[in-house]
Design an enzyme around this catalytic site. Structure first.
Site, PDB file in Angstrom:
ATOM      1  N   ASP A  33       0.864  -1.190   0.000  1.00 60.90           N
ATOM      2  CA  ASP A  33       0.000   0.000   0.000  1.00 60.90           C
ATOM      3  C   ASP A  33       0.894   1.231   0.000  1.00 60.90           C
ATOM      4  OD1 ASP A  33      -2.048   2.015   0.774  1.00 60.90           O
ATOM      5  OD2 ASP A  33      -3.265   0.261   1.267  1.00 60.90           O
ATOM      6  N   ALA A 116     -10.157  -5.896  -8.377  1.00 61.37           N
ATOM      7  CA  ALA A 116     -11.356  -5.306  -7.792  1.00 61.37           C
ATOM      8  C   ALA A 116     -11.908  -4.245  -8.729  1.00 61.37           C
ATOM      9  CB  ALA A 116     -11.037  -4.696  -6.434  1.00 61.37           C
ATOM     10  N   TYR A 147     -12.541   7.687 -12.177  1.00 64.23           N
ATOM     11  CA  TYR A 147     -12.696   6.413 -11.463  1.00 64.23           C
ATOM     12  C   TYR A 147     -13.383   5.382 -12.346  1.00 64.23           C
ATOM     13  CZ  TYR A 147     -13.923   3.184  -7.662  1.00 64.23           C
ATOM     14  OH  TYR A 147     -14.069   2.076  -6.853  1.00 64.23           O
ATOM     15  N   TYR A 161      -5.141  -9.927 -20.783  1.00 71.55           N
ATOM     16  CA  TYR A 161      -4.097 -10.815 -20.253  1.00 71.55           C
ATOM     17  C   TYR A 161      -4.603 -12.252 -20.150  1.00 71.55           C
ATOM     18  CZ  TYR A 161       0.024  -8.038 -19.128  1.00 71.55           C
ATOM     19  OH  TYR A 161       1.190  -7.316 -19.228  1.00 71.55           O
TER      20      TYR A 161
END
Length: 325
Positions: A33, A116, A147, A161
């Protein structure tokens, strides 16, 4: 050999709960983080454990993890309007460059990765409730675009991917979630309402309050994410609680829960604010045998008790404004 999992955004609300879950499942957890919106207090109870390690690092930069990795959970991202309106470039970078780096690491380590995503990919939906095959109604240049589009790109590169490099990928579309460790000042409706009630302020609702949200308790969400990670489903899956409520009614629920005498005040509706938000979880039920178990009354009581115990300095640490996300 002990399984190892990297969790980005580990010091955030969801990342910290996921770290707890995988520690309890016997994994070695590597938390990462940059602490722009995360808080070390959320994971300080894990620091003493030998099966947990933490790296203060921005995943938008190159990621290096020594040793083998079995799984990656990419949860690094601002998630509230206050945050992504304040740091729009970082929001776009963590959804694009950060996701690219995580996917590259998954490919190099032959690890399964779950990213997520969010119900915000549906924008202000024209379909209700929202199903995974709905493509959304998003304004790419509006205030929420940084966002929304970061998450839509994240889904696209993740699927690329999967199809081009055969990386084992999973995509969870998260609907409104709440519970302990939420930031009281992050600008979303639930902590904003509770914070206003605790401070003795009137509760602010934007628009006429008829817009709806569907709130899922964090333990239910974590269980859904765990099941999705362990599943064979590479397509996006909605995880949320379909128990829909208008924000006006929700504000009244908070007033009743807190036993306060505040009234509701109304302000103009922000641009591109979703009018309806309710997940269709048929796919999660069918593929994961998952559904929420904690009802809103029970979850709100636990969350309210958590907020009541916060120090006064947290209670009065306010954003300039907030949005009923």
């Amino acid at each position: 050999m002990q399984k190892r999992i990297l969790i980005t955004g580990a010091a955030g609300f969801l990342g910290s709960h996921l770290s707890d879950r995988f520690i309890n499942e016997g994994y070695h957890v590597i938390g990462m983080d940059n602490l722009i919106t995360g808080d070390l207090k959320n994971i300080e109870h894990l620091f003493k454990l030998p099966q947990f390690e933490f790296y203060h690092h921005d995943v938008s930069k190159f990621i290096h993890v020594t040793g083998h990795l079995d799984y990656i959970l990419h949860f690094a991202s601002p998630a509230s309007p206050i945050d992504y309106l304040k740091i729009p470039i970082q929001t776009l970078k963590v959804g694009s460059l950060g996701t690219h780096n995580c996917l590259g690491l998954a490919k190099a380590k032959n690890a399964r990765i779950l990213v997520a995503s969010t119900s915000e990919v549906y924008g202000d939906p024209l379909v209700h409730p929202q199903t995974e095959n709905y493509w959304g109604n998003v304004n790419p240049v509006g205030p929420r675009g940084v966002y929304d589009e970061a998450k839509r790109f994240q889904e696209a590169i993740t699927m690329a991917y999967h199809t081009f490099h055969q990386v084992q990928t999973r995509i969870v579309r998260i609907f409104n979630t709440y519970g302990p460790r939420m930031r009281l000042n992050d600008g979303r409706a639930l902590p904003a309402f509770i914070g206003q009630a605790l401070r003795g302020e009137d509760l602010t609702v934007f628009g006429d309050g008829s817009q709806t949200r569907s709130f899922c308790y964090v333990d239910d969400l974590v269980e859904g994410i765990y099941r999705l990670l362990m599943s064979d489903c590479a397509e996006p899956v909605n995880i949320g609680n379909p128990d829909e409520i208008s924000l006006k009614d929700f504000a009244e629920e908070i007033i009743q829960l807190t036993g306060t005498q505040q009234k509701i005040v109304y302000k103009p509706l922000p641009a591109d604010d979703p009018k309806q938000r309710q997940p269709d979880i048929s796919k999660a039920k069918a593929l994961l045998n998952w559904g929420p178990k904690v009802n809103r009354a029970e979850g709100l009581k636990i969350t309210y008790n958590y907020f009541k115990q916060l120090p006064a300095s947290e209670l009065h640490k306010l954003p300039k404004d907030f949005i009923n996300k």
